[in-house]
Enzyme design. Structure first.
Site, PDB file in Angstrom:
ATOM      1  N   LYS A 128     -32.697  35.054  -6.366  1.00 18.29           N
ATOM      2  CA  LYS A 128     -32.306  33.620  -5.889  1.00 18.29           C
ATOM      3  C   LYS A 128     -32.476  33.325  -4.642  1.00 18.29           C
ATOM      4  O   LYS A 128     -32.063  32.813  -4.073  1.00 18.29           O
ATOM      5  CB  LYS A 128     -31.113  32.892  -7.012  1.00 18.29           C
ATOM      6  CG  LYS A 128     -30.614  31.066  -5.963  1.00 18.29           C
ATOM      7  CD  LYS A 128     -31.453  30.218  -6.655  1.00 18.29           C
ATOM      8  CE  LYS A 128     -31.210  28.709  -5.893  1.00 18.29           C
ATOM      9  NZ  LYS A 128     -31.483  28.690  -5.274  1.00 18.29           N
TER      10      LYS A 128
ATOM     11  N   GLU B 180     -23.732  39.037   4.249  1.00 14.93           N
ATOM     12  CA  GLU B 180     -24.550  38.848   5.640  1.00 14.93           C
ATOM     13  C   GLU B 180     -24.588  37.686   6.180  1.00 14.93           C
ATOM     14  O   GLU B 180     -25.438  37.011   5.417  1.00 14.93           O
ATOM     15  CB  GLU B 180     -25.936  39.729   5.910  1.00 14.93           C
ATOM     16  CG  GLU B 180     -26.025  39.809   7.324  1.00 14.93           C
ATOM     17  CD  GLU B 180     -27.215  38.673   7.652  1.00 14.93           C
ATOM     18  OE1 GLU B 180     -26.550  38.060   8.816  1.00 14.93           O
ATOM     19  OE2 GLU B 180     -28.318  38.478   7.965  1.00 14.93           O
TER      20      GLU B 180
ATOM     21  N   CYS C 242     -29.504  34.176  12.412  1.00 10.07           N
ATOM     22  CA  CYS C 242     -27.854  34.240  12.481  1.00 10.07           C
ATOM     23  C   CYS C 242     -27.837  35.060  13.412  1.00 10.07           C
ATOM     24  O   CYS C 242     -26.861  35.440  13.827  1.00 10.07           O
ATOM     25  CB  CYS C 242     -28.057  35.542  11.201  1.00 10.07           C
ATOM     26  SG  CYS C 242     -28.536  36.663  10.708  1.00 10.07           S
TER      27      CYS C 242
ATOM     28  N   GLU D 139     -21.651  28.211  15.248  1.00  9.02           N
ATOM     29  CA  GLU D 139     -22.749  28.780  15.510  1.00  9.02           C
ATOM     30  C   GLU D 139     -24.066  27.422  15.646  1.00  9.02           C
ATOM     31  O   GLU D 139     -23.914  26.564  14.528  1.00  9.02           O
ATOM     32  CB  GLU D 139     -23.294  28.695  14.353  1.00  9.02           C
ATOM     33  CG  GLU D 139     -24.206  30.103  14.059  1.00  9.02           C
ATOM     34  CD  GLU D 139     -25.164  30.781  13.000  1.00  9.02           C
ATOM     35  OE1 GLU D 139     -25.159  32.058  12.639  1.00  9.02           O
ATOM     36  OE2 GLU D 139     -24.134  30.450  11.473  1.00  9.02           O
TER      37      GLU D 139
END
Length: 506
Positions: free
Chosen positions: A196, A274, A308, A407
């Site tokens: 997906k 992750e 990331c 972040e």
């Protein structure tokens, strides 16, 4: 938008592009070796983030379609799991060779759907292909163990067996590489999958599936379902909870990862997560400052900060702070060239969507309102569009500012002054994220101390880029579970079976 050396489709569904690689651009999903529509016939648009032009429309699949894909993968697993490691290696190698051959076509698709500069898209394709090459070799090295037995007439065997169907849910920031890193590993282990991709960037996933089919990957081993944000929750529920799914492999935000983890827990599914990062970039007085600055540009502004493992907090020792900040500002001004990804010389493209643009600008505005200063950037380049945010350098950042703790996931660098190794560790570790950290020092003892004491799954010493196919990639704390890449990445998709061979003296 004009994409050089790109692809084309039916005029009603595609903006004007040069005629190249048209067979790699798909307008259907891929289930059990067939290109299919949604059972509802619903579609949704995929847009170019640089100008919001519709590239094409794709099936807006729902939970029923997801169930069909899972069933197809489960049926194929019955035979795929019994193929030899040598055969799986051969197929992965063929897939790698085809992806290498079509690197330019794949890169053009990424630039269209994700907005990346074409050179950077080519870099992602090379990176993504390296995982197919690596796991083609790794497939033949997933070994078991023979353990010395405590009994004279018995033998202990441990073997690794594929765990079944893997649900692969991937993000928009590296839409190709995150698929090859996962799918190469699970195929090497003998698993099948349902992918997906992000609703923003599904075209590279479908192009990869087309090349996999050409490489001889059996039908049902790889399945790709597409859906809009509206249907994503229902699709995700099936991919996490269906009894035929053995593992959920997800790369994305910590918030979504926690939701998927909870759904997987209902069936005690294996998870490989992750998740988000909050990477510190620490520079000590002994560092080569020019080198640290060059690496800072890579660590922060790769993919326009949408990574990331991108550097999030620059912790600079007071002895070199002014020199570093001055050099950083100069490099940003010279090297961060904003524009559409197809324009020659551009190094920073648009943010992926309006929500991301709003988040990044909101963090900067909050910080500035509380006393931070933008030495460069700090606003939208409105002449380019509503998703082009200027590369920004913030100073005077304080703990009460949102950007201090969150972040950023955008082209914004915030610099904090530190006075000691202990202070650097305290600030760096004061987060629930634990993915990557960067340290610049020539002091060998300090390098080892920082590596040991930083609470992150990956630590780069004197380097701003740490990703490759060979090392184990992953985080600790709320940055994830499991590892990708390396031999460990393939072993994530296996179960250990213990077989006791007894009565050997009879």
């Amino acid at each position: 938008m004009v994409v050089s050396r790109c692809f084309t489709m039916k005029s009603l569904k595609m903006f004007s592009v040069q005629r190249r690689g048209m067979h790699l651009l798909k307008d259907k999903a891929y289930i059990n070796g067939e290109w299919v529509k949604a059972t509802s016939n619903a579609v949704y648009p995929v847009q170019n983030p640089a100008d919001d032009n519709v590239i094409t429309e794709l099936p807006d699949m729902d939970a029923a379609d997801a169930k069909t894909a899972v069933d197809a993968a489960a049926n194929t697993f019955k035979t795929w799991r019994d193929t030899t490691a040598k055969e799986r290696s051969y197929i992965l190698r063929k897939w790698f060779n085809l992806c290498e051959k079509h690197s330019d076509d794949l890169a053009a698709i990424i630039t269209a759907e994700a907005g990346k500069p074409l050179a950077e898209s080519k870099g992602e394709i090379a990176y993504g292909n390296s995982f197919l090459e690596w796991f083609a070799d790794t497939a033949r090295h997933i070994n078991g163990e023979i353990i010395p037995s405590p009994w004279p007439n018995k033998q202990i065997l441990l073997t690794r067996q594929p765990l079944g169907v893997v649900s692969v849910i991937t993000p928009w920031n590296f839409p190709y590489a995150m698929i090859t890193r996962k799918v190469g590993a699970l195929m090497a282990a003998g698993c099948t999958c349902v992918i997906k991709p992000s609703e923003d960037t599904p075209l590279s996933a479908l192009a990869a599936a087309e090349l996999a089919e050409q490489a001889g990957v059996p039908k049902g081993v790889i399945n790709v379902i597409t859906s809009s944000r509206k249907n994503a929750p229902g699709v995700g529920k099936v991919l996490c909870e269906d009894e035929n799914v053995g593992c959920i492999s997800f790369t994305g935000s910590t918030f979504v990862g926690k939701i998927l983890y909870g759904q997987a827990a209902k069936g005690i599914k294996r998870v490989a997560l992750e998740l988000g990062g909050n990477a510190p970039y620490i520079v000590f007085p002994s560092a080569d400052i020019e080198h640290a600055l060059d690496q800072a540009m890579l660590a922060k502004f790769r993919n326009n900060g949408q990574a990331c493992i991108g550097a999030n907090r620059f912790l600079i020792h007071e002895a070199v702070y002014d020199k570093f900040v001055e050099g950083f500002k100069s490099r940003i001004g010279k090297k961060c060239i904003l524009g559409p990804g197809t324009k020659e010389g551009v190094t920073c493209g648009p943010l992926i969507n309006k929500e991301q643009a709003k988040k990044v600008s909101g963090l900067v505005d909050d910080a500035v309102s509380k006393g931070a200063e933008a030495l460069i950037g700090g606003k939208f380049a409105k002449e380019l569009g509503d998703k082009f945010y200027e590369s920004t350098l913030l100073v005077n950042v304080k703990p009460d500012m949102n950007i201090y703790n969150e972040e950023i996931f955008g082209p914004v660098a915030s610099c904090l002054k530190i006075s000691s190794e202990e202070e650097a560790l305290k600030i760096a570790n004061s987060t629930r994220s634990g993915l990557a950290a960067y340290v610049f020092t020539k002091d060998l003892g300090q390098a080892f101390r920082m590596s040991r004491q930083l609470e992150f799954g990956m630590v780069a010493i004197n380097d701003g880029i740490l990703s490759a196919a060979e090392p184990a990639f992953g985080g600790i704390k709320e940055s994830g579970i499991g590892r990708e890449g390396s031999l460990h990445g393939a072993e994530e998709y296996t179960d250990i079976k213990y077989t006791l061979m007894s009565a050997l003296d009879k």
